[in-house]
Design a protein around this motif. Structure first.
Motif, PDB file in Angstrom:
ATOM      1  N   GLU A   6       0.856  -1.187   0.000  1.00 11.76           N
ATOM      2  CA  GLU A   6       0.000   0.000   0.000  1.00 11.76           C
ATOM      3  C   GLU A   6       0.891   1.237   0.000  1.00 11.76           C
ATOM      4  OE1 GLU A   6      -3.304   0.160  -0.231  1.00 11.76           O
ATOM      5  OE2 GLU A   6      -3.413  -2.017  -0.358  1.00 11.76           O
ATOM      6  N   LEU A   7       0.678   2.124  -0.938  1.00  9.85           N
ATOM      7  CA  LEU A   7       1.462   3.342  -1.048  1.00  9.85           C
ATOM      8  C   LEU A   7       0.512   4.475  -1.411  1.00  9.85           C
ATOM      9  CD1 LEU A   7       4.374   4.466  -0.995  1.00  9.85           C
ATOM     10  CD2 LEU A   7       4.441   4.093  -3.438  1.00  9.85           C
ATOM     11  N   SER A   8       0.615   5.560  -0.700  1.00  8.92           N
ATOM     12  CA  SER A   8      -0.222   6.720  -1.008  1.00  8.92           C
ATOM     13  C   SER A   8       0.669   7.950  -1.180  1.00  8.92           C
ATOM     14  CB  SER A   8      -1.245   6.953   0.103  1.00  8.92           C
ATOM     15  OG  SER A   8      -0.588   7.333   1.288  1.00  8.92           O
ATOM     16  N   ALA A   9       0.097   8.976  -1.766  1.00  8.58           N
ATOM     17  CA  ALA A   9       0.849  10.206  -2.017  1.00  8.58           C
ATOM     18  C   ALA A   9       1.281  10.876  -0.711  1.00  8.58           C
ATOM     19  CB  ALA A   9       0.007  11.167  -2.845  1.00  8.58           C
ATOM     20  N   GLU A  10       0.552  10.619   0.371  1.00 10.11           N
ATOM     21  CA  GLU A  10       0.913  11.214   1.657  1.00 10.11           C
ATOM     22  C   GLU A  10       2.212  10.623   2.216  1.00 10.11           C
ATOM     23  OE1 GLU A  10      -2.335   9.866   1.257  1.00 10.11           O
ATOM     24  OE2 GLU A  10      -3.007  11.820   0.562  1.00 10.11           O
ATOM     25  N   GLN A  11       2.574   9.447   1.767  1.00 13.17           N
ATOM     26  CA  GLN A  11       3.792   8.791   2.252  1.00 13.17           C
ATOM     27  C   GLN A  11       5.040   9.256   1.499  1.00 13.17           C
ATOM     28  OE1 GLN A  11       2.254   4.832   1.536  1.00 13.17           O
ATOM     29  NE2 GLN A  11       2.317   4.418   3.736  1.00 13.17           N
ATOM     30  N   ILE A  12       4.844  10.006   0.450  1.00 14.79           N
ATOM     31  CA  ILE A  12       5.960  10.449  -0.386  1.00 14.79           C
ATOM     32  C   ILE A  12       6.209  11.932  -0.130  1.00 14.79           C
ATOM     33  CG2 ILE A  12       6.809  10.681  -2.744  1.00 14.79           C
ATOM     34  CD1 ILE A  12       4.772   8.512  -3.519  1.00 14.79           C
ATOM     35  N   GLN A  13       7.472  12.260   0.090  1.00 15.50           N
ATOM     36  CA  GLN A  13       7.832  13.666   0.282  1.00 15.50           C
ATOM     37  C   GLN A  13       8.527  14.152  -0.982  1.00 15.50           C
ATOM     38  OE1 GLN A  13      10.486  14.404   3.523  1.00 15.50           O
ATOM     39  NE2 GLN A  13      10.480  16.601   3.215  1.00 15.50           N
ATOM     40  N   PHE A  14       7.958  15.157  -1.607  1.00 18.70           N
ATOM     41  CA  PHE A  14       8.526  15.723  -2.820  1.00 18.70           C
ATOM     42  C   PHE A  14       9.402  16.913  -2.447  1.00 18.70           C
ATOM     43  CE2 PHE A  14       4.818  13.466  -4.279  1.00 18.70           C
ATOM     44  CZ  PHE A  14       5.273  12.845  -5.426  1.00 18.70           C
ATOM     45  N   VAL A  15      10.636  16.890  -2.912  1.00 20.71           N
ATOM     46  CA  VAL A  15      11.579  17.970  -2.633  1.00 20.71           C
ATOM     47  C   VAL A  15      11.377  19.112  -3.625  1.00 20.71           C
ATOM     48  CG1 VAL A  15      14.030  18.537  -2.411  1.00 20.71           C
ATOM     49  CG2 VAL A  15      13.210  16.296  -1.718  1.00 20.71           C
ATOM     50  N   THR A  16      11.005  18.767  -4.839  1.00 22.14           N
ATOM     51  CA  THR A  16      10.770  19.765  -5.871  1.00 22.14           C
ATOM     52  C   THR A  16       9.488  20.535  -5.572  1.00 22.14           C
ATOM     53  OG1 THR A  16      11.801  18.287  -7.476  1.00 22.14           O
ATOM     54  CG2 THR A  16      10.506  20.093  -8.366  1.00 22.14           C
ATOM     55  N   ARG A  17       9.530  21.822  -5.764  1.00 20.83           N
ATOM     56  CA  ARG A  17       8.346  22.653  -5.512  1.00 20.83           C
ATOM     57  C   ARG A  17       7.443  22.658  -6.743  1.00 20.83           C
ATOM     58  NH1 ARG A  17      11.260  27.829  -2.625  1.00 20.83           N
ATOM     59  NH2 ARG A  17      12.440  26.563  -1.170  1.00 20.83           N
ATOM     60  N   GLY A  18       6.175  22.870  -6.497  1.00 18.96           N
ATOM     61  CA  GLY A  18       5.219  23.021  -7.592  1.00 18.96           C
ATOM     62  C   GLY A  18       4.907  21.723  -8.316  1.00 18.96           C
ATOM     63  N   VAL A  19       4.894  20.633  -7.618  1.00 17.30           N
ATOM     64  CA  VAL A  19       4.583  19.342  -8.242  1.00 17.30           C
ATOM     65  C   VAL A  19       3.079  19.293  -8.496  1.00 17.30           C
ATOM     66  CG1 VAL A  19       4.682  16.859  -7.970  1.00 17.30           C
ATOM     67  CG2 VAL A  19       6.489  18.267  -7.022  1.00 17.30           C
ATOM     68  N   THR A  20       2.721  18.944  -9.720  1.00 13.22           N
ATOM     69  CA  THR A  20       1.304  18.903 -10.083  1.00 13.22           C
ATOM     70  C   THR A  20       0.660  17.608  -9.585  1.00 13.22           C
ATOM     71  OG1 THR A  20       1.704  17.815 -12.188  1.00 13.22           O
ATOM     72  CG2 THR A  20       1.810  20.233 -12.178  1.00 13.22           C
ATOM     73  N   PRO A  21      -0.647  17.601  -9.450  1.00 14.16           N
ATOM     74  CA  PRO A  21      -1.336  16.368  -9.047  1.00 14.16           C
ATOM     75  C   PRO A  21      -1.097  15.208 -10.023  1.00 14.16           C
ATOM     76  CG  PRO A  21      -2.809  18.241  -8.799  1.00 14.16           C
ATOM     77  CD  PRO A  21      -1.573  18.748  -9.488  1.00 14.16           C
ATOM     78  N   GLU A  22      -0.943  15.518 -11.299  1.00 17.43           N
ATOM     79  CA  GLU A  22      -0.667  14.472 -12.290  1.00 17.43           C
ATOM     80  C   GLU A  22       0.705  13.851 -12.039  1.00 17.43           C
ATOM     81  OE1 GLU A  22      -1.649  17.604 -13.203  1.00 17.43           O
ATOM     82  OE2 GLU A  22      -3.744  17.118 -13.698  1.00 17.43           O
ATOM     83  N   GLU A  23       1.684  14.684 -11.711  1.00 19.12           N
ATOM     84  CA  GLU A  23       3.024  14.175 -11.412  1.00 19.12           C
ATOM     85  C   GLU A  23       3.022  13.335 -10.141  1.00 19.12           C
ATOM     86  OE1 GLU A  23       5.763  17.705 -13.384  1.00 19.12           O
ATOM     87  OE2 GLU A  23       5.015  17.949 -11.334  1.00 19.12           O
ATOM     88  N   ILE A  24       2.269  13.777  -9.148  1.00 17.14           N
ATOM     89  CA  ILE A  24       2.165  13.002  -7.906  1.00 17.14           C
ATOM     90  C   ILE A  24       1.543  11.643  -8.192  1.00 17.14           C
ATOM     91  CG2 ILE A  24       0.993  12.891  -5.673  1.00 17.14           C
ATOM     92  CD1 ILE A  24       1.336  15.937  -5.498  1.00 17.14           C
ATOM     93  N   ALA A  25       0.499  11.627  -9.004  1.00 15.72           N
ATOM     94  CA  ALA A  25      -0.161  10.359  -9.349  1.00 15.72           C
ATOM     95  C   ALA A  25       0.779   9.451 -10.137  1.00 15.72           C
ATOM     96  CB  ALA A  25      -1.426  10.635 -10.149  1.00 15.72           C
ATOM     97  N   ALA A  26       1.550  10.017 -11.049  1.00 13.63           N
ATOM     98  CA  ALA A  26       2.471   9.212 -11.848  1.00 13.63           C
ATOM     99  C   ALA A  26       3.569   8.606 -10.984  1.00 13.63           C
ATOM    100  CB  ALA A  26       3.085  10.070 -12.960  1.00 13.63           C
ATOM    101  N   VAL A  27       4.142   9.410 -10.101  1.00 13.43           N
ATOM    102  CA  VAL A  27       5.200   8.911  -9.216  1.00 13.43           C
ATOM    103  C   VAL A  27       4.648   7.836  -8.287  1.00 13.43           C
ATOM    104  CG1 VAL A  27       6.723   9.549  -7.307  1.00 13.43           C
ATOM    105  CG2 VAL A  27       6.623  10.970  -9.349  1.00 13.43           C
ATOM    106  N   THR A  28       3.460   8.053  -7.751  1.00 10.00           N
ATOM    107  CA  THR A  28       2.835   7.073  -6.867  1.00 10.00           C
ATOM    108  C   THR A  28       2.580   5.760  -7.605  1.00 10.00           C
ATOM    109  OG1 THR A  28       1.797   8.847  -5.615  1.00 10.00           O
ATOM    110  CG2 THR A  28       0.895   6.660  -5.315  1.00 10.00           C
TER     111      THR A  28
END
Length: 77
Positions: A6-28
């Protein structure tokens, strides 16, 4: 190890600023797929290796030896 990771976007910390929701979904999605693939490979490897050392130590103890009259005469030490 039969559960799906189980992995959710809340468990991932993005260092880059301005990450779009699409990018978050793709990385997840990529990280979830990679974790599932790693888990499947580990399960396959364990199945091909057979019983591991921890499981082997759980086998039953040997039955006690009950010497009968004359059964130890051939033992030379």
């Amino acid at each position: 190890m039969s559960e799906q990771p189980e992995l959710s976007a809340e468990q991932i910390q993005f260092v880059t600023r301005g990450v779009t929701p699409e990018e978050i979904a793709a990385v997840t999605a990529v990280l979830t797929a990679a974790a599932a693939e790693q888990q499947a490979a580990a399960a396959e490897q364990q199945a091909s290796e057979g019983v591991d050392g921890w499981s082997r130590t759980q086998r039953a103890l040997r039955e006690p030896v009950h010497p009968e009259a004359g059964s130890w005469r051939s033992f030379s030490g």
